[in-house]
Design a protein around this motif. Structure first.
Motif, PDB file in Angstrom:
ATOM      1  N   GLY A  12      30.315  28.787  41.048  1.00  0.00           N
ATOM      2  CA  GLY A  12      30.026  29.585  42.160  1.00  0.00           C
ATOM      3  C   GLY A  12      29.454  31.044  41.704  1.00  0.00           C
ATOM      4  O   GLY A  12      29.294  31.822  42.329  1.00  0.00           O
ATOM      5  N   VAL A  13      28.889  31.050  40.255  1.00  0.00           N
ATOM      6  CA  VAL A  13      28.428  32.181  39.849  1.00  0.00           C
ATOM      7  C   VAL A  13      26.897  32.146  39.936  1.00  0.00           C
ATOM      8  O   VAL A  13      26.071  31.210  39.368  1.00  0.00           O
ATOM      9  CB  VAL A  13      28.887  32.297  38.191  1.00  0.00           C
ATOM     10  N   THR A 133      30.215  36.337  24.961  1.00  0.00           N
ATOM     11  CA  THR A 133      30.272  35.917  26.536  1.00  0.00           C
ATOM     12  C   THR A 133      31.592  36.161  27.228  1.00  0.00           C
ATOM     13  O   THR A 133      31.663  35.711  28.403  1.00  0.00           O
ATOM     14  CB  THR A 133      30.191  34.097  26.248  1.00  0.00           C
ATOM     15  N   ARG A 134      32.467  37.175  26.604  1.00  0.00           N
ATOM     16  CA  ARG A 134      33.629  37.224  27.276  1.00  0.00           C
ATOM     17  C   ARG A 134      33.346  37.807  28.548  1.00  0.00           C
ATOM     18  O   ARG A 134      34.152  37.433  29.504  1.00  0.00           O
ATOM     19  CB  ARG A 134      34.390  38.370  26.642  1.00  0.00           C
ATOM     20  N   TYR A 135      32.415  38.612  29.028  1.00  0.00           N
ATOM     21  CA  TYR A 135      32.266  39.161  30.496  1.00  0.00           C
ATOM     22  C   TYR A 135      31.574  38.214  31.436  1.00  0.00           C
ATOM     23  O   TYR A 135      31.298  38.674  32.552  1.00  0.00           O
ATOM     24  CB  TYR A 135      31.812  40.544  30.250  1.00  0.00           C
ATOM     25  N   LEU A 139      35.075  36.137  33.538  1.00  0.00           N
ATOM     26  CA  LEU A 139      34.928  36.632  34.749  1.00  0.00           C
ATOM     27  C   LEU A 139      34.346  35.514  35.941  1.00  0.00           C
ATOM     28  O   LEU A 139      33.987  36.106  37.126  1.00  0.00           O
ATOM     29  CB  LEU A 139      34.009  38.014  34.894  1.00  0.00           C
ATOM     30  N   ALA A 140      34.129  34.462  35.636  1.00  0.00           N
ATOM     31  CA  ALA A 140      33.504  33.229  36.505  1.00  0.00           C
ATOM     32  C   ALA A 140      34.576  33.166  37.387  1.00  0.00           C
ATOM     33  O   ALA A 140      35.718  32.804  37.401  1.00  0.00           O
ATOM     34  CB  ALA A 140      33.369  32.008  35.664  1.00  0.00           C
ATOM     35  N   ALA A 141      34.110  33.042  38.862  1.00  0.00           N
ATOM     36  CA  ALA A 141      34.691  32.925  39.975  1.00  0.00           C
ATOM     37  C   ALA A 141      33.601  32.540  41.069  1.00  0.00           C
ATOM     38  O   ALA A 141      32.486  32.999  40.790  1.00  0.00           O
ATOM     39  CB  ALA A 141      35.681  34.111  40.382  1.00  0.00           C
ATOM     40  N   GLY A 164      35.449  26.854  34.241  1.00  0.00           N
ATOM     41  CA  GLY A 164      35.554  26.817  35.703  1.00  0.00           C
ATOM     42  C   GLY A 164      36.032  28.369  36.297  1.00  0.00           C
ATOM     43  O   GLY A 164      35.563  29.256  35.702  1.00  0.00           O
ATOM     44  N   ASP A 165      36.828  28.151  37.247  1.00  0.00           N
ATOM     45  CA  ASP A 165      37.327  29.692  37.896  1.00  0.00           C
ATOM     46  C   ASP A 165      38.259  30.174  36.980  1.00  0.00           C
ATOM     47  O   ASP A 165      39.328  29.878  36.952  1.00  0.00           O
ATOM     48  CB  ASP A 165      37.874  29.199  39.429  1.00  0.00           C
ATOM     49  N   ALA A 166      37.923  31.337  36.458  1.00  0.00           N
ATOM     50  CA  ALA A 166      38.652  31.994  35.411  1.00  0.00           C
ATOM     51  C   ALA A 166      39.721  32.874  35.946  1.00  0.00           C
ATOM     52  O   ALA A 166      40.468  33.483  35.376  1.00  0.00           O
ATOM     53  CB  ALA A 166      37.995  32.577  34.236  1.00  0.00           C
ATOM     54  N   ILE A 167      39.327  33.520  37.146  1.00  0.00           N
ATOM     55  CA  ILE A 167      40.157  34.379  38.115  1.00  0.00           C
ATOM     56  C   ILE A 167      41.279  33.991  38.792  1.00  0.00           C
ATOM     57  O   ILE A 167      42.167  34.734  39.063  1.00  0.00           O
ATOM     58  CB  ILE A 167      39.053  35.286  39.029  1.00  0.00           C
TER      59      ILE A 167
END
Length: 251
Positions: A12-13, A133-135, A139-141, A164-167
């Protein structure tokens, strides 16, 4: 490349490129990033344009034409940047159509003297100790936009490991971090306020650098630029002529 970025898109990014130049447009590089690299939007800013226009690559003919016309510096900035943004929108037209306007957008930051609360961010890391690639990965959501400089986009495509969704599921832990910071005397509201003030100051400085870059290119084309930003038009032989044009602000 496509596989990693596709995974982010499936999470969804929306992947936006934090870069734009005439050279990218004319070489076909930008179209390839859209068609093959998953880019669905573009952000621009004065620093990006100052660097691109300062290089002169691809802008020479239009700058020469504007110098011939005696176009003021501010209006020259508007016309140069609008050309790039319009061309980028055309490249993203099919993306906008495919997503019913959800994606396929290009942002442009305007003169801070007329802008309302200009603010932006990109996800390139500043601390080299962090993974590059951290940010993006962390932050993938769903339903998010991630603006990446070209170097970060390449890094994510090359060695990013989306999960996937990291948040989701991290909210309580995040609130605990904020409470811990407050306990040691760090007020997050104060930090945000300071960063916003620094960001606005940096934006104004970047705009001044863009004006200086365009002024330099007009002078290289043979124009005489006054302190007010007006430009004495030149003829085809490179001679300047007086002009009554005085406004340096885009209309």
């Amino acid at each position: 490349m496509a596989n990693t970025l596709q995974q982010l898109a499936e999470t969804g990014v929306a992947i936006w490129l934090d870069d734009l130049s005439r050279a990218q447009i004319q070489s076909g590089q930008l179209a390839r990033m859209v068609e093959q690299g998953g880019v669905v939007g573009i952000t621009t800013n004065p620093t990006i344009f100052a660097k691109a226009i300062g290089s002169g690559s691809g802008y020479e003919e239009q700058i020469r034409d504007l110098a011939l016309r005696g176009t003021a510096v501010g209006e020259t900035v508007r016309l140069l940047t609008a050309w790039d943004v319009r061309a980028a929108c055309e490249i993203l037209r099919s993306t906008a159509s495919r997503t019913a306007g959800r994606d396929g957008r290009v942002s442009i930051e305007v003169d801070p003297r007329i802008a309302q609360d200009p603010a932006r961010t990109a996800t390139g890391v500043k601390d080299k100790a962090y993974d590059d690639t951290r940010y993006v990965i962390d932050l993938a959501a769903p339903d998010t936009v991630n603006t990446m400089p070209a170097a970060t986009l390449d890094a994510v495509a090359n060695h990013g490991r989306p999960r996937g969704d990291a948040i989701a599921g991290t909210y309580d832990a995040a609130r605990e971090v904020f409470r811990d910071l407050l306990q040691v005397g760090i007020d997050v509201d104060d930090v945000v306020d300071l960063l916003e003030k620094q960001g606005l100051a940096a934006f104004a400085k970047s705009w001044d650098e863009l004006i200086a870059s365009v002024t330099s290119q007009l002078e290289k084309a043979g124009a005489e630029v006054s302190a007010s930003g007006s430009v004495a038009p030149i003829d085809h032989d490179g001679h300047t002529h007086p002009t009554a044009q005085a406004s340096a602000s885009p209309t």
